[in-house]
Design a protein around this motif. Structure first.
Motif, PDB file in Angstrom:
ATOM      1  N   THR A  91     117.321  -0.760  60.403  1.00  9.78           N
ATOM      2  CA  THR A  91     117.085   0.547  59.783  1.00  9.78           C
ATOM      3  C   THR A  91     116.977   0.477  58.265  1.00  9.78           C
ATOM      4  O   THR A  91     116.677   1.487  57.617  1.00  9.78           O
ATOM      5  CB  THR A  91     118.192   1.552  60.164  1.00  9.78           C
ATOM      6  N   MET A  92     117.161  -0.700  57.688  1.00  6.90           N
ATOM      7  CA  MET A  92     116.934  -0.870  56.256  1.00  6.90           C
ATOM      8  C   MET A  92     115.448  -0.857  55.920  1.00  6.90           C
ATOM      9  O   MET A  92     115.071  -0.669  54.760  1.00  6.90           O
ATOM     10  CB  MET A  92     117.565  -2.184  55.758  1.00  6.90           C
ATOM     11  N   HIS A  93     114.594  -1.078  56.927  1.00  4.80           N
ATOM     12  CA  HIS A  93     113.147  -1.095  56.688  1.00  4.80           C
ATOM     13  C   HIS A  93     112.710   0.259  56.126  1.00  4.80           C
ATOM     14  O   HIS A  93     113.022   1.307  56.701  1.00  4.80           O
ATOM     15  CB  HIS A  93     112.404  -1.372  57.992  1.00  4.80           C
ATOM     16  N   PRO A  94     111.984   0.280  55.006  1.00  3.54           N
ATOM     17  CA  PRO A  94     111.595   1.546  54.387  1.00  3.54           C
ATOM     18  C   PRO A  94     110.650   2.384  55.252  1.00  3.54           C
ATOM     19  O   PRO A  94     110.536   3.595  55.051  1.00  3.54           O
ATOM     20  CB  PRO A  94     110.916   1.128  53.086  1.00  3.54           C
ATOM     21  N   GLU A  95     109.959   1.746  56.219  1.00  4.64           N
ATOM     22  CA  GLU A  95     109.060   2.470  57.116  1.00  4.64           C
ATOM     23  C   GLU A  95     109.579   2.433  58.554  1.00  4.64           C
ATOM     24  O   GLU A  95     108.797   2.425  59.509  1.00  4.64           O
ATOM     25  CB  GLU A  95     107.656   1.880  57.027  1.00  4.64           C
ATOM     26  N   PHE A  96     110.872   2.466  58.688  1.00  2.00           N
ATOM     27  CA  PHE A  96     111.495   2.384  60.013  1.00  2.00           C
ATOM     28  C   PHE A  96     111.004   3.497  60.936  1.00  2.00           C
ATOM     29  O   PHE A  96     110.654   3.247  62.099  1.00  2.00           O
ATOM     30  CB  PHE A  96     113.016   2.446  59.874  1.00  2.00           C
ATOM     31  N   GLU A  97     110.943   4.712  60.442  1.00  2.11           N
ATOM     32  CA  GLU A  97     110.525   5.835  61.279  1.00  2.11           C
ATOM     33  C   GLU A  97     109.096   5.643  61.779  1.00  2.11           C
ATOM     34  O   GLU A  97     108.800   5.896  62.954  1.00  2.11           O
ATOM     35  CB  GLU A  97     110.646   7.148  60.498  1.00  2.11           C
ATOM     36  N   LYS A  98     108.202   5.196  60.916  1.00  4.15           N
ATOM     37  CA  LYS A  98     106.813   4.966  61.317  1.00  4.15           C
ATOM     38  C   LYS A  98     106.730   3.906  62.409  1.00  4.15           C
ATOM     39  O   LYS A  98     105.971   4.062  63.383  1.00  4.15           O
ATOM     40  CB  LYS A  98     105.992   4.532  60.101  1.00  4.15           C
ATOM     41  N   ILE A  99     107.510   2.859  62.277  1.00  4.75           N
ATOM     42  CA  ILE A  99     107.486   1.772  63.262  1.00  4.75           C
ATOM     43  C   ILE A  99     108.048   2.238  64.603  1.00  4.75           C
ATOM     44  O   ILE A  99     107.539   1.865  65.667  1.00  4.75           O
ATOM     45  CB  ILE A  99     108.241   0.538  62.725  1.00  4.75           C
ATOM     46  N   ILE A 100     109.076   3.068  64.568  1.00  2.00           N
ATOM     47  CA  ILE A 100     109.603   3.623  65.813  1.00  2.00           C
ATOM     48  C   ILE A 100     108.539   4.459  66.515  1.00  2.00           C
ATOM     49  O   ILE A 100     108.337   4.354  67.738  1.00  2.00           O
ATOM     50  CB  ILE A 100     110.866   4.454  65.544  1.00  2.00           C
ATOM     51  N   ASP A 101     107.816   5.262  65.757  1.00  3.77           N
ATOM     52  CA  ASP A 101     106.771   6.102  66.353  1.00  3.77           C
ATOM     53  C   ASP A 101     105.677   5.266  67.005  1.00  3.77           C
ATOM     54  O   ASP A 101     105.231   5.558  68.124  1.00  3.77           O
ATOM     55  CB  ASP A 101     106.169   7.030  65.291  1.00  3.77           C
ATOM     56  N   LEU A 102     105.233   4.208  66.332  1.00  6.92           N
ATOM     57  CA  LEU A 102     104.167   3.388  66.912  1.00  6.92           C
ATOM     58  C   LEU A 102     104.686   2.594  68.116  1.00  6.92           C
ATOM     59  O   LEU A 102     103.941   2.350  69.072  1.00  6.92           O
ATOM     60  CB  LEU A 102     103.530   2.474  65.856  1.00  6.92           C
ATOM     61  N   THR A 103     105.959   2.217  68.078  1.00  6.20           N
ATOM     62  CA  THR A 103     106.544   1.499  69.220  1.00  6.20           C
ATOM     63  C   THR A 103     106.618   2.397  70.451  1.00  6.20           C
ATOM     64  O   THR A 103     106.293   1.971  71.569  1.00  6.20           O
ATOM     65  CB  THR A 103     107.943   0.988  68.864  1.00  6.20           C
ATOM     66  N   ILE A 104     107.041   3.627  70.259  1.00  4.89           N
ATOM     67  CA  ILE A 104     107.109   4.569  71.374  1.00  4.89           C
ATOM     68  C   ILE A 104     105.717   4.798  71.960  1.00  4.89           C
ATOM     69  O   ILE A 104     105.546   4.857  73.189  1.00  4.89           O
ATOM     70  CB  ILE A 104     107.749   5.889  70.915  1.00  4.89           C
ATOM     71  N   ALA A 105     104.705   4.896  71.100  1.00  2.71           N
ATOM     72  CA  ALA A 105     103.332   5.085  71.578  1.00  2.71           C
ATOM     73  C   ALA A 105     102.868   3.888  72.410  1.00  2.71           C
ATOM     74  O   ALA A 105     102.241   4.053  73.468  1.00  2.71           O
ATOM     75  CB  ALA A 105     102.399   5.311  70.396  1.00  2.71           C
ATOM     76  N   LEU A 106     103.164   2.670  71.952  1.00  2.00           N
ATOM     77  CA  LEU A 106     102.793   1.468  72.704  1.00  2.00           C
ATOM     78  C   LEU A 106     103.556   1.387  74.020  1.00  2.00           C
ATOM     79  O   LEU A 106     102.996   1.019  75.061  1.00  2.00           O
ATOM     80  CB  LEU A 106     103.054   0.219  71.858  1.00  2.00           C
ATOM     81  N   ARG A 107     104.839   1.718  73.968  1.00  2.00           N
ATOM     82  CA  ARG A 107     105.633   1.719  75.196  1.00  2.00           C
ATOM     83  C   ARG A 107     105.038   2.687  76.211  1.00  2.00           C
ATOM     84  O   ARG A 107     104.874   2.352  77.389  1.00  2.00           O
ATOM     85  CB  ARG A 107     107.074   2.109  74.859  1.00  2.00           C
ATOM     86  N   ASP A 108     104.706   3.888  75.750  1.00  2.00           N
ATOM     87  CA  ASP A 108     104.162   4.900  76.654  1.00  2.00           C
ATOM     88  C   ASP A 108     102.836   4.454  77.263  1.00  2.00           C
ATOM     89  O   ASP A 108     102.528   4.784  78.413  1.00  2.00           O
ATOM     90  CB  ASP A 108     103.971   6.225  75.916  1.00  2.00           C
ATOM     91  N   GLU A 109     102.061   3.684  76.509  1.00  2.00           N
ATOM     92  CA  GLU A 109     100.760   3.241  76.990  1.00  2.00           C
ATOM     93  C   GLU A 109     100.860   2.090  77.984  1.00  2.00           C
ATOM     94  O   GLU A 109     100.158   2.076  79.004  1.00  2.00           O
ATOM     95  CB  GLU A 109      99.879   2.821  75.805  1.00  2.00           C
ATOM     96  N   TYR A 110     101.738   1.123  77.700  1.00  2.00           N
ATOM     97  CA  TYR A 110     101.746  -0.121  78.486  1.00  2.00           C
ATOM     98  C   TYR A 110     102.887  -0.230  79.494  1.00  2.00           C
ATOM     99  O   TYR A 110     102.711  -0.831  80.564  1.00  2.00           O
ATOM    100  CB  TYR A 110     101.778  -1.331  77.549  1.00  2.00           C
TER     101      TYR A 110
END
Length: 256
Positions: A91-110
């Motif tokens: 969670t120290m990553h400055p774009e953590f929220e963006k990465i979570i969003d893209l991960t959820i999208a990939l999870r939902d797709e695959y």
């Protein structure tokens, strides 16, 4: 021997707590970057792994995660969980929220049945963006190893200002929608003895558990190499005894 994760996407591995887990490392692949310097960390001491302080980019994470999920699904072995862990505090990553969003999208797709989990030391939950992101994942697993600042100072060696009480107040903002994780161990470090399994420690910790009211608690002990070599693993019977006390206050508790 402690070791770093050398890839952005690693595994899959069989996690004691989560099942078949595909790991995501947002931290540098050649160094450790963490707001804690835990005496039991499988990645070793922070100052032993000082390299490029470069977070992995959202584009790199997306590309590599997508490629790996496509391969695993094609092989008929989709992961049970996609887990953010790696060489430090994700969670120290400055774009953590963006990465979570893209991960959820990939999870939902695959692999829509897979869970998204984050292993965090809870030092960044003062950030609203981090809290938002953690509330979107299936398992936001937040660490608290002791109710006493003095014990945390030895076990976790937090950077900067850290108090248990402030962390507890921030945990309450999740309104019970989180999993509390605690490492139990004993040993000696720099001439100081630490043991968070004593009755005093467990009683105080149980009060924090009741106060924050997580939906689940995970208790565990040492399983891999640690940078401090004088630590002792807590046996399963004692962990189960602690877990029973958690369940007596009405909160499910698993032992790993």
């Amino acid at each position: 021997m402690t070791a770093l994760y050398e890839d952005i996407i690693f595994g899959p591995i069989r996690s004691r707590r989560l099942g078949i887990s595909l790991g995501v490392n947002l931290l540098p692949v050649d160094s450790k970057l963490c707001s804690f310097d835990c005496i039991y960390c499988e990645c070793g001491w922070n100052d032993e792994h000082i390299g490029k302080r470069r977070f992995n980019s959202p584009d790199d994470v997306k590309q590599l995660l997508q490629k790996t999920l496509q391969r695993m699904v094609a092989d008929g072995t989709p992961p049970d969980v996609i887990t953010f862990a790696g060489n430090g505090e994700p969670t120290m990553h400055p774009e953590f929220e963006k990465i979570i969003d893209l991960t959820i999208a990939l999870r939902d797709e695959y692999c829509p049945s897979a869970k998204v989990s984050v292993l965090s030391n809870a030092t960044q939950i003062h950030r609203e963006d981090v809290r938002r992101a953690l509330k979107r994942v299936d398992n936001n697993i937040l660490k608290l190893d002791s109710a006493f600042d003095s014990t945390v100072a030895i076990m976790n060696k937090p950077a900067g200002r850290y108090t248990v009480q402030h962390t507890v107040e921030l945990l309450k903002l999740f309104e019970g929608d989180f999993i509390l994780q605690t490492m139990f161990m004993r040993g000696d470090y720099n001439g100081q003895h630490v043991d968070n399994t004593t009755n005093k420690e467990v009683e105080a910790w149980l009060k924090v558990v009741a106060e924050t009211s997580p939906r689940q608690v995970m208790v565990y002990s040492l399983d891999r190499d640690t940078p401090c070599k004088t630590l002792e693993k807590i046996d399963r019977e004692q962990l189960q005894s602690i877990a029973k006390r958690v369940e007596e206050i009405g909160i499910p508790c698993s032992v790993a």
